[in-house]
Design a protein around this motif. Structure first.
Motif, short mmCIF file in Angstrom:
data_model
loop_
_atom_site.label_atom_id
_atom_site.label_comp_id
_atom_site.label_asym_id
_atom_site.label_seq_id
_atom_site.Cartn_x
_atom_site.Cartn_y
_atom_site.Cartn_z
N GLN A 1 -73.24 40.71 -8.34
CA GLN A 1 -73.10 41.79 -9.32
C GLN A 1 -74.19 42.83 -9.17
O GLN A 1 -74.31 43.74 -9.98
CB GLN A 1 -73.09 41.20 -10.73
N GLN A 2 -75.02 42.69 -8.14
CA GLN A 2 -76.11 43.60 -7.80
C GLN A 2 -77.15 43.72 -8.92
O GLN A 2 -77.80 44.75 -9.06
CB GLN A 2 -75.55 44.97 -7.41
N ALA A 3 -77.31 42.65 -9.68
CA ALA A 3 -78.37 42.61 -10.69
C ALA A 3 -79.72 42.38 -10.02
O ALA A 3 -80.76 42.72 -10.60
CB ALA A 3 -78.08 41.52 -11.72
N ILE A 4 -79.70 41.77 -8.83
CA ILE A 4 -80.91 41.61 -8.02
C ILE A 4 -80.58 42.05 -6.60
O ILE A 4 -79.43 42.00 -6.17
CB ILE A 4 -81.44 40.16 -8.02
N ASP A 5 -81.60 42.51 -5.89
CA ASP A 5 -81.36 42.94 -4.50
C ASP A 5 -81.50 41.74 -3.56
O ASP A 5 -81.81 40.62 -3.97
CB ASP A 5 -82.32 44.07 -4.12
N TYR A 6 -81.28 41.98 -2.27
CA TYR A 6 -81.30 40.89 -1.30
C TYR A 6 -82.68 40.23 -1.22
O TYR A 6 -82.78 39.01 -1.10
CB TYR A 6 -80.88 41.42 0.08
N SER A 7 -83.72 41.02 -1.33
CA SER A 7 -85.07 40.47 -1.29
C SER A 7 -85.31 39.51 -2.45
O SER A 7 -85.84 38.41 -2.27
CB SER A 7 -86.10 41.61 -1.31
N GLY A 8 -84.92 39.92 -3.64
CA GLY A 8 -85.07 39.07 -4.82
C GLY A 8 -84.20 37.83 -4.72
O GLY A 8 -84.62 36.73 -5.09
N PHE A 9 -82.98 38.01 -4.21
CA PHE A 9 -82.09 36.88 -4.00
C PHE A 9 -82.70 35.88 -3.04
O PHE A 9 -82.74 34.67 -3.29
CB PHE A 9 -80.73 37.37 -3.48
N SER A 10 -83.21 36.38 -1.91
CA SER A 10 -83.81 35.51 -0.89
C SER A 10 -84.99 34.73 -1.46
O SER A 10 -85.11 33.52 -1.22
CB SER A 10 -84.28 36.34 0.31
N GLU A 11 -85.83 35.41 -2.20
CA GLU A 11 -87.01 34.76 -2.79
C GLU A 11 -86.61 33.65 -3.75
O GLU A 11 -87.13 32.53 -3.69
CB GLU A 11 -87.86 35.81 -3.51
N ARG A 12 -85.64 33.93 -4.61
CA ARG A 12 -85.21 32.92 -5.59
C ARG A 12 -84.46 31.77 -4.92
O ARG A 12 -84.62 30.61 -5.31
CB ARG A 12 -84.34 33.57 -6.65
N TYR A 13 -83.67 32.10 -3.91
CA TYR A 13 -82.93 31.05 -3.21
C TYR A 13 -83.89 30.13 -2.45
O TYR A 13 -83.75 28.91 -2.45
CB TYR A 13 -81.89 31.67 -2.28
N ARG A 14 -84.91 30.71 -1.83
CA ARG A 14 -85.92 29.90 -1.13
C ARG A 14 -86.64 28.97 -2.11
O ARG A 14 -86.92 27.82 -1.79
CB ARG A 14 -86.94 30.79 -0.43
N SER A 15 -86.93 29.47 -3.30
CA SER A 15 -87.56 28.63 -4.33
C SER A 15 -86.65 27.48 -4.71
O SER A 15 -87.10 26.34 -4.87
CB SER A 15 -87.89 29.45 -5.58
N GLN A 16 -85.36 27.76 -4.83
CA GLN A 16 -84.39 26.72 -5.13
C GLN A 16 -84.37 25.67 -4.01
O GLN A 16 -84.37 24.47 -4.27
CB GLN A 16 -82.99 27.32 -5.29
N LEU A 17 -84.39 26.14 -2.77
CA LEU A 17 -84.38 25.21 -1.63
C LEU A 17 -85.63 24.34 -1.60
O LEU A 17 -85.55 23.13 -1.37
CB LEU A 17 -84.22 25.99 -0.33
#
Length: 118
Positions: free
Chosen positions: A55-71
């Motif tokens: 929904q473009q509430a976060i950009d790819y950089s923010g997505f990557s950072e949060r996804y890495r934290s999840q991983l």
């Protein structure tokens, strides 16, 4: 070798272990029609994170950072994939249209870093 491939691309002999890393099953593909070894829903981004990115509430950089934290918080979800990559070719399958900015690309980079670390 770890590679990323859209589910709509044909399987290749050098794909090795093929794993779908989407949380949702890809549209327009019957389960019996997709050649894969595993559907690893547990390694996919959390639904709220996936929705925020789409929904473009976060950009790819923010997505990557949060996804890495999840991983990092859930090593049991990706450790089996790391083992497969050590044993041979690993293909991460995804359905996103953007082939450069998606969860499979983040996961592939993350797994490469884990391989390099030891």
């Amino acid at each position: 070798m770890i590679q990323c491939k859209r589910v709509y691309q044909p399987a290749a002999a050098d794909d090795g272990y093929r794993v779908l890393v989407d949380y949702l099953w890809p549209r327009g593909i019957k389960k019996s029609a997709l050649p894969l070894d595993e559907w690893a829903r547990g390694v996919a981004p959390a639904p709220a994170l996936r929705k925020a990115f789409h929904q473009q509430a976060i950009d790819y950089s923010g997505f990557s950072e949060r996804y890495r934290s999840q991983l990092l918080a859930t090593p049991a979800s990706w450790q089996p994939l790391l083992d497969k990559a050590r044993a041979g070719n690993l293909t991460l399958l995804f359905s996103a249209r953007d082939e450069q900015h998606n969860q499979a690309c983040v996961l592939a980079e993350f797994l490469h870093q884990q391989l390099d670390a030891g």
